[in-house]
Design a protein around this motif. Structure first.
Motif, PDB file in Angstrom:
ATOM      1  N   SER A   1      23.308 -27.827   4.534  1.00 40.14           N
ATOM      2  CA  SER A   1      24.560 -27.896   4.148  1.00 40.14           C
ATOM      3  C   SER A   1      25.461 -28.031   5.489  1.00 40.14           C
ATOM      4  O   SER A   1      24.995 -28.160   6.518  1.00 40.14           O
ATOM      5  CB  SER A   1      25.172 -26.361   3.846  1.00 40.14           C
ATOM      6  OG  SER A   1      25.102 -25.513   4.756  1.00 40.14           O
ATOM      7  N   GLY A   2      26.858 -28.972   5.174  1.00 41.59           N
ATOM      8  CA  GLY A   2      27.696 -29.017   6.354  1.00 41.59           C
ATOM      9  C   GLY A   2      27.413 -30.448   6.909  1.00 41.59           C
ATOM     10  O   GLY A   2      26.486 -30.991   6.173  1.00 41.59           O
ATOM     11  N   THR A   3      28.109 -30.910   7.610  1.00 39.37           N
ATOM     12  CA  THR A   3      28.025 -32.047   8.375  1.00 39.37           C
ATOM     13  C   THR A   3      27.243 -32.315   9.269  1.00 39.37           C
ATOM     14  O   THR A   3      26.765 -33.343   9.856  1.00 39.37           O
ATOM     15  CB  THR A   3      29.534 -32.790   8.656  1.00 39.37           C
ATOM     16  OG1 THR A   3      29.950 -31.876   9.647  1.00 39.37           O
ATOM     17  CG2 THR A   3      30.452 -32.786   7.539  1.00 39.37           C
ATOM     18  N   ASN A   4      26.756 -31.498  10.193  1.00 36.13           N
ATOM     19  CA  ASN A   4      25.888 -31.321  11.234  1.00 36.13           C
ATOM     20  C   ASN A   4      24.472 -30.812  11.041  1.00 36.13           C
ATOM     21  O   ASN A   4      24.082 -29.942  11.774  1.00 36.13           O
ATOM     22  CB  ASN A   4      26.338 -30.908  12.286  1.00 36.13           C
ATOM     23  CG  ASN A   4      27.489 -31.595  13.004  1.00 36.13           C
ATOM     24  OD1 ASN A   4      27.533 -32.952  13.022  1.00 36.13           O
ATOM     25  ND2 ASN A   4      28.677 -31.293  13.462  1.00 36.13           N
ATOM     26  N   SER A   5      23.628 -31.153  10.158  1.00 34.12           N
ATOM     27  CA  SER A   5      22.649 -30.600   9.670  1.00 34.12           C
ATOM     28  C   SER A   5      21.535 -30.912  10.420  1.00 34.12           C
ATOM     29  O   SER A   5      21.414 -31.989  10.931  1.00 34.12           O
ATOM     30  CB  SER A   5      22.309 -31.150   8.271  1.00 34.12           C
ATOM     31  OG  SER A   5      23.185 -30.511   7.144  1.00 34.12           O
ATOM     32  N   PRO A   6      20.648 -29.971  10.915  1.00 37.37           N
ATOM     33  CA  PRO A   6      19.442 -30.245  11.902  1.00 37.37           C
ATOM     34  C   PRO A   6      18.625 -31.277  11.263  1.00 37.37           C
ATOM     35  O   PRO A   6      18.241 -31.198   9.957  1.00 37.37           O
ATOM     36  CB  PRO A   6      19.128 -29.077  12.352  1.00 37.37           C
ATOM     37  CG  PRO A   6      19.405 -28.211  11.279  1.00 37.37           C
ATOM     38  CD  PRO A   6      20.519 -28.662  10.645  1.00 37.37           C
ATOM     39  N   PRO A   7      17.723 -31.865  12.045  1.00 35.74           N
ATOM     40  CA  PRO A   7      16.795 -32.807  11.346  1.00 35.74           C
ATOM     41  C   PRO A   7      15.424 -32.000  11.098  1.00 35.74           C
ATOM     42  O   PRO A   7      15.332 -30.837  11.608  1.00 35.74           O
ATOM     43  CB  PRO A   7      15.964 -33.574  12.740  1.00 35.74           C
ATOM     44  CG  PRO A   7      16.731 -32.904  13.901  1.00 35.74           C
ATOM     45  CD  PRO A   7      17.767 -32.068  13.202  1.00 35.74           C
ATOM     46  N   LEU A   8      14.485 -32.608  10.276  1.00 38.80           N
ATOM     47  CA  LEU A   8      13.133 -31.890  10.094  1.00 38.80           C
ATOM     48  C   LEU A   8      12.037 -32.557  10.863  1.00 38.80           C
ATOM     49  O   LEU A   8      12.079 -33.813  10.823  1.00 38.80           O
ATOM     50  CB  LEU A   8      12.959 -32.018   8.580  1.00 38.80           C
ATOM     51  CG  LEU A   8      14.102 -31.178   7.803  1.00 38.80           C
ATOM     52  CD1 LEU A   8      13.741 -31.482   6.237  1.00 38.80           C
ATOM     53  CD2 LEU A   8      14.000 -29.722   8.123  1.00 38.80           C
TER      54      LEU A   8
END
Length: 150
Positions: free
Chosen positions: A64-71
């Motif tokens: 969620s949000g604009t700065n979601s972390p990568p997988l």
């Protein structure tokens, strides 16, 4: 008592994915050699709703949000390849994905992860040409010398 019963219950469930993993439909697979040289991109879907990709157990986190972390090692094309930006080096998603893979390669010393890291480094300098129907939201994984790192 309840926690012990829950643990016992999960031990009896066959093929339960690890924590933070989930079955997902992956549309594309980047083929690499053991040094991380790009060999091609393979579609894992025929483009129909019935076959929207190969179901694989891959890292998952609700975003969620604009700065979601990568997988790690399997993510959307905007993270894996910087799709949607002028170049991968201008994509914050690509930079974060690359850093995550680089950290994993350093920590694990896993050769397949280092191959992905090598590919990302070369892709940043000279982006691969993609089929026009790869979208930013498509999930992409890697296969190194016939094996998918996980």
């Amino acid at each position: 008592m309840i926690l012990r019963r829950l643990v016992e219950f999960t031990d009896r469930i066959p093929d339960l994915p690890p924590s933070m993993y989930k079955p997902q439909r992956v549309k594309w697979q980047i083929e690499l050699d053991t040094d991380g040289n790009y060999l091609g991109i393979t579609p894992l879907s025929d483009g129909t709703k019935k076959n929207s990709g190969l179901e694989l157990i891959v890292p998952y986190r609700k975003r969620s949000g604009t700065n979601s972390p990568p997988l790690l090692l399997c993510d959307k094309a905007n993270y894996v390849l910087g799709l949607g930006a002028d170049s991968p080096s201008n994509s914050w998603q690509f930079k974060e994905f690359y850093k995550l893979v680089e950290d994993c390669a350093k920590e694990t010393q896993e050769h397949a992860v280092q191959a992905v890291c090598n590919f990302l480094h070369s892709h940043q300098l000279s982006p691969i040409k993609l089929k026009e129907y790869v979208t930013q939201e498509d999930l992409i994984c890697f296969r190194i010398n016939g094996v998918r790192p996980s």
